[in-house]
Scaffold this motif. Structure first.
Motif, mmCIF file in Angstrom:
data_model
loop_
_atom_site.group_PDB
_atom_site.id
_atom_site.type_symbol
_atom_site.label_atom_id
_atom_site.label_comp_id
_atom_site.label_asym_id
_atom_site.label_seq_id
_atom_site.Cartn_x
_atom_site.Cartn_y
_atom_site.Cartn_z
ATOM 1 N N PRO A 1 0.801 -1.111 0.095
ATOM 2 C CA PRO A 1 0.156 -0.333 -0.188
ATOM 3 C C PRO A 1 0.677 1.108 0.184
ATOM 4 C CG PRO A 1 -1.709 -1.894 1.848
ATOM 5 C CD PRO A 1 0.478 -2.086 1.262
ATOM 6 N N GLY A 2 2.001 1.274 0.571
ATOM 7 C CA GLY A 2 3.029 2.559 1.044
ATOM 8 C C GLY A 2 3.230 2.902 -1.001
ATOM 9 N N ASP A 3 3.245 2.255 -2.156
ATOM 10 C CA ASP A 3 3.820 2.123 -2.783
ATOM 11 C C ASP A 3 2.835 2.884 -3.399
ATOM 12 O OD1 ASP A 3 5.026 -1.163 -3.426
ATOM 13 O OD2 ASP A 3 6.269 0.326 -2.548
ATOM 14 N N SER A 4 1.678 3.269 -3.245
ATOM 15 C CA SER A 4 0.900 3.974 -4.128
ATOM 16 C C SER A 4 0.949 5.566 -4.133
ATOM 17 C CB SER A 4 -0.452 4.209 -3.281
ATOM 18 O OG SER A 4 -1.570 2.823 -2.913
ATOM 19 N N ALA A 5 1.901 5.971 -5.021
ATOM 20 C CA ALA A 5 1.805 7.182 -5.424
ATOM 21 C C ALA A 5 2.074 7.655 -6.761
ATOM 22 C CB ALA A 5 3.449 7.223 -5.063
ATOM 23 N N VAL A 6 2.239 7.976 -7.828
ATOM 24 C CA VAL A 6 2.529 8.586 -8.827
ATOM 25 C C VAL A 6 4.614 8.482 -9.325
ATOM 26 C CG1 VAL A 6 2.717 10.322 -10.951
ATOM 27 C CG2 VAL A 6 0.990 10.570 -9.132
ATOM 28 N N TYR A 7 4.902 8.038 -10.361
ATOM 29 C CA TYR A 7 5.825 7.515 -11.319
ATOM 30 C C TYR A 7 6.079 8.468 -11.861
ATOM 31 C CZ TYR A 7 6.065 3.866 -6.626
ATOM 32 O OH TYR A 7 5.445 4.042 -5.592
ATOM 33 N N PHE A 8 7.184 8.391 -11.913
ATOM 34 C CA PHE A 8 7.610 9.514 -13.243
ATOM 35 C C PHE A 8 9.592 9.182 -13.718
ATOM 36 C CE2 PHE A 8 4.981 12.873 -13.304
ATOM 37 C CZ PHE A 8 4.545 13.135 -11.762
ATOM 38 N N CYS A 9 9.366 8.794 -14.519
ATOM 39 C CA CYS A 9 10.666 9.160 -15.629
ATOM 40 C C CYS A 9 11.474 9.892 -15.781
ATOM 41 C CB CYS A 9 10.790 7.502 -16.368
ATOM 42 S SG CYS A 9 9.902 8.421 -17.926
ATOM 43 N N ALA A 10 12.803 10.171 -15.657
ATOM 44 C CA ALA A 10 13.311 11.326 -16.666
ATOM 45 C C ALA A 10 14.594 10.687 -16.718
ATOM 46 C CB ALA A 10 13.503 12.060 -14.993
ATOM 47 N N GLU A 11 14.901 12.064 -17.945
ATOM 48 C CA GLU A 11 16.448 12.024 -18.248
ATOM 49 C C GLU A 11 16.342 12.725 -18.766
ATOM 50 O OE1 GLU A 11 15.165 11.216 -23.439
ATOM 51 O OE2 GLU A 11 13.389 11.530 -22.276
ATOM 52 N N ASN A 12 18.184 12.444 -19.268
ATOM 53 C CA ASN A 12 18.930 13.188 -18.743
ATOM 54 C C ASN A 12 20.300 13.505 -20.029
ATOM 55 O OD1 ASN A 12 22.090 14.169 -17.331
ATOM 56 N ND2 ASN A 12 20.695 15.941 -17.619
ATOM 57 N N ILE A 13 20.770 13.980 -20.253
ATOM 58 C CA ILE A 13 22.033 13.431 -21.486
ATOM 59 C C ILE A 13 23.241 14.350 -21.040
ATOM 60 C CG2 ILE A 13 23.236 13.977 -23.150
ATOM 61 C CD1 ILE A 13 20.302 15.409 -24.511
ATOM 62 N N ARG A 14 24.105 13.421 -20.357
ATOM 63 C CA ARG A 14 25.381 14.143 -19.827
ATOM 64 C C ARG A 14 26.151 14.963 -20.321
ATOM 65 N NH1 ARG A 14 30.016 8.996 -20.717
ATOM 66 N NH2 ARG A 14 27.634 7.640 -19.734
ATOM 67 N N GLY A 15 26.729 15.571 -19.705
ATOM 68 C CA GLY A 15 26.841 17.097 -19.799
ATOM 69 C C GLY A 15 25.981 18.459 -19.786
ATOM 70 N N TYR A 16 25.021 18.394 -19.486
ATOM 71 C CA TYR A 16 23.768 19.015 -20.142
ATOM 72 C C TYR A 16 22.826 18.804 -18.522
ATOM 73 C CZ TYR A 16 24.498 19.596 -24.451
ATOM 74 O OH TYR A 16 25.063 20.120 -26.133
ATOM 75 N N GLN A 17 22.752 19.823 -17.874
ATOM 76 C CA GLN A 17 21.689 19.928 -16.744
ATOM 77 C C GLN A 17 20.195 19.134 -16.366
ATOM 78 O OE1 GLN A 17 25.198 19.636 -14.400
ATOM 79 N NE2 GLN A 17 23.127 20.062 -13.541
ATOM 80 N N LYS A 18 19.408 19.947 -18.329
ATOM 81 C CA LYS A 18 18.490 19.857 -18.620
ATOM 82 C C LYS A 18 17.709 18.680 -18.057
ATOM 83 C CE LYS A 18 14.324 20.840 -21.198
ATOM 84 N NZ LYS A 18 13.794 21.819 -22.487
ATOM 85 N N VAL A 19 17.261 18.138 -17.217
ATOM 86 C CA VAL A 19 16.553 16.565 -16.575
ATOM 87 C C VAL A 19 15.226 17.176 -17.203
ATOM 88 C CG1 VAL A 19 15.295 15.484 -15.024
ATOM 89 C CG2 VAL A 19 17.945 16.418 -15.118
ATOM 90 N N THR A 20 14.259 16.476 -18.195
ATOM 91 C CA THR A 20 13.937 15.826 -18.606
ATOM 92 C C THR A 20 12.104 15.094 -18.306
ATOM 93 O OG1 THR A 20 14.297 16.878 -21.030
ATOM 94 C CG2 THR A 20 11.842 16.313 -21.030
ATOM 95 N N PHE A 21 11.282 15.181 -17.454
ATOM 96 C CA PHE A 21 10.398 14.235 -17.439
ATOM 97 C C PHE A 21 8.762 13.453 -18.102
ATOM 98 C CE2 PHE A 21 11.116 14.273 -12.195
ATOM 99 C CZ PHE A 21 12.467 15.158 -12.430
ATOM 100 N N GLY A 22 8.732 12.298 -18.244
ATOM 101 C CA GLY A 22 8.158 11.545 -18.893
ATOM 102 C C GLY A 22 6.877 12.295 -17.965
ATOM 103 N N ILE A 23 5.684 12.092 -18.362
ATOM 104 C CA ILE A 23 4.439 12.207 -18.197
ATOM 105 C C ILE A 23 4.052 11.322 -17.259
ATOM 106 C CG2 ILE A 23 3.040 10.464 -19.222
ATOM 107 C CD1 ILE A 23 0.755 12.125 -19.730
ATOM 108 N N GLY A 24 4.087 10.721 -16.425
ATOM 109 C CA GLY A 24 4.060 10.056 -14.919
ATOM 110 C C GLY A 24 2.780 8.744 -15.330
ATOM 111 N N THR A 25 2.781 7.929 -14.232
ATOM 112 C CA THR A 25 1.851 6.856 -13.429
ATOM 113 C C THR A 25 1.437 7.169 -12.403
ATOM 114 O OG1 THR A 25 2.739 5.741 -15.818
ATOM 115 C CG2 THR A 25 1.467 4.215 -14.435
ATOM 116 N N LYS A 26 -0.129 6.548 -12.046
ATOM 117 C CA LYS A 26 -0.686 6.268 -10.950
ATOM 118 C C LYS A 26 -0.923 5.520 -10.511
ATOM 119 C CE LYS A 26 -3.910 8.089 -8.317
ATOM 120 N NZ LYS A 26 -5.297 8.546 -7.964
#
Lengths: 114, 112
Positions: free
Chosen positions: B82-107
């Motif tokens: 039950p404690g796993d109930s949450a929204v889960y996001f994946c995120a991607e990053n390119i080495r050398g660049y700071q910007k982190v881009t998130f996916g839409i998420g899954t509840k």
């Protein structure tokens, strides 16, 4: 501090007013990020800082949005002439700034524009 | 902006079963991937990460799989609680660049 701190946690404002949101990153973290999260949706990138510089401002939705960071630490996100569509949770995150690393998030500021 | 105008997909799982959450990332140049968990009223928290030179990485009850050929990432949670109930996001990053881009998420909803 122990974690990323954001203030206020909640802000209710009237349409047309200006608001300032504050973020205190983890001590020693050189990178700082702002994201926006609308109800039930994903994270929208706004801006990030490396030190006091903002190499990527591409996510700022309009010129009503601005952000600054001073002393390589505290950051302020300012929204001028707020609109109802600005209502969202504004999340701040920080990291060591070396790229390819995890972000540490604050709990966010819930902004409601009436 | 990213992920605007879409509602989060929802995954319902019986307590004790395994969960699999999927993510399609956008940039073939991304070489670092992270899964975050966001509980109600809180900011996202790091769960597990993987670099592009790996296909699989395991943590405590969680496993991340990376398929670079089809730009697909998955998070497997064993013996969902039950404690796993949450929204889960994946995120991607390119080495050398700071910007982190998130996916839409899954509840993830865990049914007791």
């Amino acid at each position: 501090g122990a974690g990323v701190s954001q203030s206020p946690s909640n802000k209710v404002t009237e349409k047309g007013k200006d608001v300032e949101l504050r973020c205190d990153p983890i001590s020693g973290h050189t990178a700082l990020y702002w994201y926006r999260q609308s109800l039930g949706q994903g994270l929208e990138f706004l801006i990030y800082f490396q030190g006091n510089s903002a190499p990527d401002k591409s996510g700022l939705p309009s010129d009503r949005f601005s952000a600054e960071r001073t002393g390589g630490s505290v950051s302020t996100l300012t929204i001028q002439r707020t609109q109802q569509e600005d209502s969202a949770v504004y999340l701040c995150a920080s990291s060591f700034g070396q790229g390819g690393e995890k972000l540490f998030f604050g709990s966010g500021t819930q902004l409601s524009v009436l | 902006g990213e992920s605007v105008g879409l509602h989060l997909p929802t995954l319902s799982v019986q307590e004790g079963d395994n969960s699999i959450i999927n993510c399609a990332y956008s940039n073939s140049a991304s070489d670092y991937f992270i899964w975050y968990k966001q509980e109600s009223g809180k900011g996202p928290q790091f769960i597990i990460d993987i670099r592009s030179n790996m296909d699989k990485r395991q943590g405590q009850r969680v496993t991340v799989l990376l398929n670079k050929t089809v730009k697909h990432l998955s998070l497997q949670i064993a013996a969902t609680q039950p404690g796993d109930s949450a929204v889960y996001f994946c995120a991607e990053n390119i080495r050398g660049y700071q910007k982190v881009t998130f996916g839409i998420g899954t509840k993830l909803q865990v049914i007791p």
